[in-house]
Design an enzyme around this catalytic site. Structure first.
Site, PDB file in Angstrom:
ATOM      1  N   HIS A   1       0.834  -1.203   0.000  1.00 21.95           N
ATOM      2  CA  HIS A   1       0.000   0.000   0.000  1.00 21.95           C
ATOM      3  C   HIS A   1       0.869   1.253   0.000  1.00 21.95           C
ATOM      4  O   HIS A   1       0.569   2.222  -0.710  1.00 21.95           O
ATOM      5  CB  HIS A   1      -0.917   0.019   1.220  1.00 21.95           C
ATOM      6  CG  HIS A   1      -1.592   1.343   1.417  1.00 21.95           C
ATOM      7  ND1 HIS A   1      -2.666   1.760   0.659  1.00 21.95           N
ATOM      8  CD2 HIS A   1      -1.318   2.379   2.268  1.00 21.95           C
ATOM      9  CE1 HIS A   1      -3.032   2.966   1.034  1.00 21.95           C
ATOM     10  NE2 HIS A   1      -2.225   3.371   2.013  1.00 21.95           N
ATOM     11  N   GLU A   2       1.932   1.244   0.787  1.00 20.31           N
ATOM     12  CA  GLU A   2       2.793   2.424   0.873  1.00 20.31           C
ATOM     13  C   GLU A   2       3.502   2.727  -0.441  1.00 20.31           C
ATOM     14  O   GLU A   2       3.894   3.872  -0.688  1.00 20.31           O
ATOM     15  CB  GLU A   2       3.839   2.234   1.978  1.00 20.31           C
ATOM     16  CG  GLU A   2       3.288   2.070   3.377  1.00 20.31           C
ATOM     17  CD  GLU A   2       2.395   3.216   3.796  1.00 20.31           C
ATOM     18  OE1 GLU A   2       2.600   4.345   3.313  1.00 20.31           O
ATOM     19  OE2 GLU A   2       1.478   2.976   4.591  1.00 20.31           O
ATOM     20  N   THR A   3       3.690   1.717  -1.276  1.00 19.73           N
ATOM     21  CA  THR A   3       4.481   1.879  -2.505  1.00 19.73           C
ATOM     22  C   THR A   3       3.664   1.587  -3.755  1.00 19.73           C
ATOM     23  O   THR A   3       4.228   1.376  -4.826  1.00 19.73           O
ATOM     24  CB  THR A   3       5.684   0.925  -2.470  1.00 19.73           C
ATOM     25  OG1 THR A   3       5.211  -0.437  -2.296  1.00 19.73           O
ATOM     26  CG2 THR A   3       6.630   1.263  -1.322  1.00 19.73           C
TER      27      THR A   3
END
Length: 340
Positions: free
Chosen positions: A153-155
Site C-alpha cells: 500500500h505504501e508503494t
C-alpha cells in the site's frame, strides 16, 4: 643476564597485560546489545524486559517507555525456538511466489523498477530471523503476507482498472513523490544532518529524522547522514521496513507481535476497540490518519493487498482486518507516510 628481581618484574608486567586484554574483551562483550531490533529481534532470557536500547533488565529503565518486548513478563505464550537457516523466509517465499506477489513492481511505468529484488528481500530478512520464522507455517506465511500488504500500500502504483487488478502493483515506488518538506524535526538525540531530507523512502516509506536515526543505528548504517541509502541500497531499504515492523514504539506493540499472536490487548487497548488482527497493524503504521473515523479507502486498500497475498499463500486472513472503529494509538502518523 637478568636478575631474579628483574625476572619477577617482567612476569608481573606480563600478568598485568594479560589482565588488561581480558578486561577489554569482557568490556567489548558487555557492550554488545542483547535483544530487540539491535540484536535481530532476539528476546531476553528469563522473561526480562528488552529496553529501547537493546538491553535486558527488570527495572523501569528496561520495562518502561520504549520497552521492545516482554515488558510485562513473558505472559502465557512461550518464546519460540529461533529458526534455523534452512527455515528462513526463502523456504516459505520461493522466488516464483515473490514474483507473483509483486507482479508489476518492475513495470516500465514504475519508478522503482529493478530496485526491489528477491535477493535483497532475503538478505534483509536474514538480519531479522524472527520475521517469517515465528510460529507454525501458516503463521509464518501470514506474517509475510501482512508485511507485504502494508508495504505494498505504501508503494503502490495501482489504480482501480489496472491490469491484473490494483493489488498487483505494490512496490512500484521507492521514495515519496514531491515531498512537501524535509521532514526534519528538532531532536537532540537524532539531529538532522545539514542539507539532508528525511522524506518517505523504502517499502514502509520511512520518514522523519526521529525514525531514520534509530533505524540506522539498529541496522548499523548512519542514515541521518545518508538517508538516500534507503532509496539506493535495496537491502538497506528492506531492513528499514523490517526494523519498523519488528520494533515496538511507545504504547504500540510491534506489528510482528500482533500478527504472530504474541500481543494481548491491555484494558486500554480493549477500551479503544483495538483487538488482535491486521487492523491493529494499520493502526500501528498510520492510525493517526486512517483509523477511528469509519470507513477509509486507504484502510480498504491495505486490506485488499493483504487478502490477495493470503490467497496466494493459501491461508486465511484472520479476523479484525480494519481499524475503522479503533481509536488511534497516537494523534498523528507514526512514520510520516507518503501518499503516492
Amino acid at each position: 643476564m637478568s636478575t631474579p628481581r628483574a625476572a619477577a618484574s617482567l612476569a608481573k608486567k606480563a600478568a598485568l597485560v594479560a589482565l588488561a586484554v581480558l578486561a577489554a574483551a569482557l568490556a567489548t562483550a558487555a557492550r554488545a546489545e542483547q535483544c530487540g531490533a539491535q540484536a535481530g529481534g532476539a528476546r531476553c532470557p528469563n522473561c526480562l524486559c528488552c529496553s529501547r536500547w537493546g538491553w535486558c533488565g527488570t527495572t523501569s529503565d528496561f520495562c518502561g517507555d520504549g520497552c521492545q518486548s516482554q515488558c510485562s513478563g513473558c505472559g502465557p505464550t512461550p518464546t519460540p525456538t529461533p529458526p534455523s537457516p534452512s527455515d528462513g523466509v526463502g523456504s516459505i517465499v520461493p522466488r516464483d511466489l515473490f514474483e507473483r506477489l509483486l507482479l508489476h513492481r518492475n513495470d516500465g511505468a514504475c519508478p522503482a523498477r529493478g530496485f526491489y529484488t528477491y535477493e535483497a528481500f532475503l538478505a534483509a530478512a536474514a538480519a531479522f530471523p524472527a520475521f517469517g520464522g515465528t510460529g507454525n507455517t501458516e503463521t509464518r506465511k501470514r506474517e509475510v503476507a501482512a508485511f507485504l500488504g502494508q508495504t505494498s500500500h505504501e508503494t503502490t502504483g495501482g489504480w482501480p482498472t489496472a491490469p491484473d487488478g490494483p493489488f498487483s502493483w505494490g512496490y512500484c515506488f521507492k521514495q515519496e513523490q514531491n515531498p512537501p518538506s524535509d521532514y526534519c524535526q528538532p531532536s537532540p538525540e537524532w539531529p538532522c544532518a545539514p542539507g539532508r531530507k528525511y522524506y518517505g523512502r523504502g517499502p514502509i516509506q520511512l520518514s522523519f529524522n526521529f525514525n531514520y536515526g534509530p533505524a540506522g543505528r539498529a541496522i548499523g548504517v548512519d542514515l541521518l547522514s545518508n538517508p538516500d541509502l534507503v532509496a539506493t541500497d535495496a537491502t538497506v531499504s528492506f531492513k528499514t521496513a523490517l526494523w519498523f515492523w519488528m520494533t515496538p514504539q511507545g504504547n504500540k506493540p510491534s506489528s510482528h507481535d500482533v500478527i504472530t499472536g504474541r500481543w494481548a490487548p491491555s484494558p486500554a487497548d480493549a477500551a479503544a476497540g483495538r483487538a488482535p488482527g491486521y487492523g491493529v497493524i494499520t493502526n500501528i503504521v498510520n492510525g493517526g490518519l486512517e483509523c477511528g473515523h469509519g470507513p477509509d479507502d486507504r484502510v480498504a486498500n491495505r486490506i485488499g493487498f493483504y487478502q490477495r497475498y493470503c490467497g496466494a499463500f493459501g491461508i486465511g486472513t484472520g479476523g479484525n482486518l480494519d481499524c475503522y472503529n479503533q481509536r488511534p494509538f497516537n494523534s498523528g502518523s507514526s512514520v510520516g507516510l507518503a501518499e503516492q
